[in-house]
Design a protein around this motif. Structure first.
Motif, PDB file in Angstrom:
ATOM      1  N   ALA A  62      97.425  41.385  14.440  1.00  0.00           N
ATOM      2  CA  ALA A  62      97.494  42.676  15.118  1.00  0.00           C
ATOM      3  C   ALA A  62      97.565  42.529  16.640  1.00  0.00           C
ATOM      4  CB  ALA A  62      96.290  43.525  14.721  1.00  0.00           C
ATOM      5  N   PHE A  63      96.715  41.667  17.206  1.00  0.00           N
ATOM      6  CA  PHE A  63      96.673  41.528  18.663  1.00  0.00           C
ATOM      7  C   PHE A  63      98.026  41.075  19.205  1.00  0.00           C
ATOM      8  CE2 PHE A  63      95.876  39.478  22.701  1.00  0.00           C
ATOM      9  CZ  PHE A  63      94.940  40.310  23.309  1.00  0.00           C
ATOM     10  N   LEU A  64      98.640  40.105  18.530  1.00  0.00           N
ATOM     11  CA  LEU A  64      99.922  39.594  19.011  1.00  0.00           C
ATOM     12  C   LEU A  64     101.025  40.633  18.871  1.00  0.00           C
ATOM     13  CD1 LEU A  64      99.865  35.929  17.630  1.00  0.00           C
ATOM     14  CD2 LEU A  64      99.436  36.714  19.963  1.00  0.00           C
ATOM     15  N   VAL A  65     101.014  41.371  17.771  1.00  0.00           N
ATOM     16  CA  VAL A  65     102.043  42.393  17.567  1.00  0.00           C
ATOM     17  C   VAL A  65     101.944  43.474  18.632  1.00  0.00           C
ATOM     18  CG1 VAL A  65     102.872  44.187  16.006  1.00  0.00           C
ATOM     19  CG2 VAL A  65     102.198  41.955  15.090  1.00  0.00           C
ATOM     20  N   VAL A  66     100.733  43.966  18.893  1.00  0.00           N
ATOM     21  CA  VAL A  66     100.549  45.001  19.909  1.00  0.00           C
ATOM     22  C   VAL A  66     100.881  44.449  21.292  1.00  0.00           C
ATOM     23  CG1 VAL A  66      98.894  46.564  20.983  1.00  0.00           C
ATOM     24  CG2 VAL A  66      98.823  46.189  18.521  1.00  0.00           C
ATOM     25  N   ALA A  67     100.477  43.212  21.565  1.00  0.00           N
ATOM     26  CA  ALA A  67     100.738  42.603  22.870  1.00  0.00           C
ATOM     27  C   ALA A  67     102.228  42.461  23.134  1.00  0.00           C
ATOM     28  CB  ALA A  67     100.057  41.240  22.957  1.00  0.00           C
ATOM     29  N   VAL A  68     103.006  42.218  22.099  1.00  0.00           N
ATOM     30  CA  VAL A  68     104.453  42.071  22.271  1.00  0.00           C
ATOM     31  C   VAL A  68     105.137  43.428  22.372  1.00  0.00           C
ATOM     32  CG1 VAL A  68     106.573  41.288  21.140  1.00  0.00           C
ATOM     33  CG2 VAL A  68     104.561  39.804  21.166  1.00  0.00           C
ATOM     34  N   LEU A  69     104.757  44.366  21.514  1.00  0.00           N
ATOM     35  CA  LEU A  69     105.470  45.637  21.442  1.00  0.00           C
ATOM     36  C   LEU A  69     105.102  46.603  22.556  1.00  0.00           C
ATOM     37  CD1 LEU A  69     105.437  46.379  17.599  1.00  0.00           C
ATOM     38  CD2 LEU A  69     107.307  45.478  18.994  1.00  0.00           C
ATOM     39  N   ALA A  70     103.816  46.674  22.931  1.00  0.00           N
ATOM     40  CA  ALA A  70     103.383  47.688  23.895  1.00  0.00           C
ATOM     41  C   ALA A  70     104.116  47.585  25.233  1.00  0.00           C
ATOM     42  CB  ALA A  70     101.870  47.615  24.089  1.00  0.00           C
ATOM     43  N   PRO A  71     104.179  46.404  25.886  1.00  0.00           N
ATOM     44  CA  PRO A  71     104.885  46.357  27.175  1.00  0.00           C
ATOM     45  C   PRO A  71     106.401  46.438  27.022  1.00  0.00           C
ATOM     46  CG  PRO A  71     103.308  44.540  26.938  1.00  0.00           C
ATOM     47  CD  PRO A  71     103.511  45.125  25.587  1.00  0.00           C
ATOM     48  N   SER A  72     106.949  45.836  25.954  1.00  0.00           N
ATOM     49  CA  SER A  72     108.403  45.758  25.822  1.00  0.00           C
ATOM     50  C   SER A  72     109.038  47.106  25.514  1.00  0.00           C
ATOM     51  CB  SER A  72     108.776  44.750  24.731  1.00  0.00           C
ATOM     52  OG  SER A  72     108.239  45.142  23.478  1.00  0.00           O
ATOM     53  N   LEU A  73     108.342  47.969  24.766  1.00  0.00           N
ATOM     54  CA  LEU A  73     108.895  49.281  24.432  1.00  0.00           C
ATOM     55  C   LEU A  73     108.741  50.290  25.569  1.00  0.00           C
ATOM     56  CD1 LEU A  73     107.790  49.632  20.702  1.00  0.00           C
ATOM     57  CD2 LEU A  73     110.021  48.963  21.607  1.00  0.00           C
ATOM     58  N   GLY A  74     107.818  50.019  26.475  1.00  0.00           N
ATOM     59  CA  GLY A  74     107.690  50.860  27.662  1.00  0.00           C
ATOM     60  C   GLY A  74     107.309  52.292  27.393  1.00  0.00           C
ATOM     61  N   GLY A  75     106.505  52.532  26.359  1.00  0.00           N
ATOM     62  CA  GLY A  75     106.129  53.891  26.015  1.00  0.00           C
ATOM     63  C   GLY A  75     104.866  54.383  26.679  1.00  0.00           C
ATOM     64  N   TYR A 108      93.255  43.851  29.927  1.00  0.00           N
ATOM     65  CA  TYR A 108      92.791  42.722  30.735  1.00  0.00           C
ATOM     66  C   TYR A 108      93.866  41.642  30.835  1.00  0.00           C
ATOM     67  CZ  TYR A 108      89.909  38.771  32.238  1.00  0.00           C
ATOM     68  OH  TYR A 108      89.405  37.693  32.916  1.00  0.00           O
ATOM     69  N   PHE A 109      94.561  41.409  29.727  1.00  0.00           N
ATOM     70  CA  PHE A 109      95.607  40.384  29.705  1.00  0.00           C
ATOM     71  C   PHE A 109      96.975  40.924  30.113  1.00  0.00           C
ATOM     72  CE2 PHE A 109      92.491  38.530  26.716  1.00  0.00           C
ATOM     73  CZ  PHE A 109      92.318  37.307  27.342  1.00  0.00           C
ATOM     74  N   GLY A 110      97.043  42.206  30.490  1.00  0.00           N
ATOM     75  CA  GLY A 110      98.289  42.768  30.979  1.00  0.00           C
ATOM     76  C   GLY A 110      99.185  43.355  29.914  1.00  0.00           C
ATOM     77  N   PHE A 111      98.681  43.533  28.687  1.00  0.00           N
ATOM     78  CA  PHE A 111      99.500  44.050  27.605  1.00  0.00           C
ATOM     79  C   PHE A 111      99.187  45.494  27.242  1.00  0.00           C
ATOM     80  CE2 PHE A 111      98.995  39.425  26.503  1.00  0.00           C
ATOM     81  CZ  PHE A 111     100.260  39.048  26.941  1.00  0.00           C
ATOM     82  N   GLY A 112      98.186  46.084  27.869  1.00  0.00           N
ATOM     83  CA  GLY A 112      97.760  47.435  27.509  1.00  0.00           C
ATOM     84  C   GLY A 112      98.254  48.474  28.486  1.00  0.00           C
ATOM     85  N   VAL A 113      97.322  49.176  29.119  1.00  0.00           N
ATOM     86  CA  VAL A 113      97.677  50.195  30.111  1.00  0.00           C
ATOM     87  C   VAL A 113      98.374  49.521  31.288  1.00  0.00           C
ATOM     88  CG1 VAL A 113      96.744  51.914  31.708  1.00  0.00           C
ATOM     89  CG2 VAL A 113      95.772  51.685  29.410  1.00  0.00           C
ATOM     90  N   GLN A 114      99.517  50.072  31.689  1.00  0.00           N
ATOM     91  CA  GLN A 114     100.338  49.457  32.721  1.00  0.00           C
ATOM     92  C   GLN A 114     100.220  50.212  34.044  1.00  0.00           C
ATOM     93  OE1 GLN A 114     102.178  46.549  32.062  1.00  0.00           O
ATOM     94  NE2 GLN A 114     100.992  46.682  30.157  1.00  0.00           N
TER      95      GLN A 114
END
Length: 282
Positions: A125-138, A218-224
């Motif tokens: 789950a963590f890797l999937v969210v980390a990849v999709l959240a920033p790349s989709l830009g939603g 914290y790792f830059g994959f969540g709130v931008q």
């Protein structure tokens, strides 16, 4: 007459509920009413104060760019609380829907839905969210949807098992033979018996969602940026935590308090509402 163990468990649970709920209310008031009392907004800049420690002018100090840490922390806390609540509601609602439908209908709908549950359970789950959240830009609404997608499967299995047991009860069979529709039976006879489980699950999911969002941010994959959350504030200040502890210390402390309050409330509600726990016998 109830046994002492059941009484003590109820008193302990009530105490946890009161403490957790009181602390959570105070944190919500701080997050959403505090900015109206603060002299600085989260987007304001004080060009005369750079990395200054807490003072009467800046209650939590300032950042390296002169922004007020108190205002930033409350802004980040607002976003973390909103994300946590939305994720908890969505994931619990999805778990209830899938679990009750699969458990009540059985057959191929049950097999198909549980196959989907098993598939999601094995995904990282963590890797999937980390990849999709920033790349989709939603933005953060997409983050809410992604987090909710991976928090409901275990609860859905529990709901399914309980629904399988409930569908054989006399009142359910009577309603079915009386011509009641499946949605009506689920809403009228199944859901009320699962309400306590779902309430507890939603409460505990709030803390899980807040921690997940904070970790991803914290790792830059969540709130931008330019938006902020407690996770981004901790990340921004962790490199200088020893020299300027106020940059991340207040955000980290409020994160711990929030998770503690939600867990106390959830644990207390579980002990009070969960019918599988022994409450004492007459």
């Amino acid at each position: 007459m109830s046994r002492p163990g059941g009484t003590l468990r109820g008193l302990a649970a009530s105490r946890r509920v009161v403490i957790g709920a009181s602390l959570l209310v105070m944190l919500f008031l701080l997050a959403f009413a505090g900015p109206y009392l603060a002299p600085w907004g989260w987007e304001d800049t004080d060009f005369t104060a750079f990395r200054e420690p807490p003072s009467a002018r800046h209650w939590f100090g300032t950042t390296q760019s002169g922004r007020d840490v108190f205002a930033l922390t409350l802004r980040g806390m607002q976003k973390s609380l909103v994300i946590g609540l939305l994720v908890a509601v969505l994931s619990t609602a999805l778990a209830a829907l899938v679990g009750m439908v699969a458990g009540y209908l059985g057959g191929w709908p049950d097999r198909l839905l549980m196959w989907g549950v098993d598939l999601l359970l094995v995904l990282p789950a963590f890797l999937v969210v980390a990849v999709l959240a920033p790349s989709l830009g939603g933005g953060w609404p997409l983050l809410v949807l992604l987090l909710a997608t991976f928090l409901w499967m275990v609860t859905a299995r529990v709901v399914r098992a309980m629904t399988i047991s409930l569908r054989e009860r006399e009142y359910v069979l009577a309603a079915r033979f009386g011509g009641a529709s499946t949605p009506w039976i689920i809403r009228r006879h199944i859901l009320p018996h699962l309400a306590s489980l779902l309430i507890v699950d939603a409460g505990l999911n709030v803390s899980v969602a807040i921690m997940a969002e904070s970790g991803l941010s914290y790792f830059g994959f969540g709130v931008q940026p330019p938006d902020i959350s407690l996770g981004t504030l901790i990340a921004d200040g962790h490199g200088t935590a020893t020299a300027y502890p106020w940059l991340s210390g207040f955000a980290a402390g409020l994160l711990v308090l929030t998770v503690l309050a939600v867990n106390l409330l959830g644990d207390g509600l579980r002990d009070l509402l969960d019918p599988t726990l022994e409450k004492g016998t007459p």
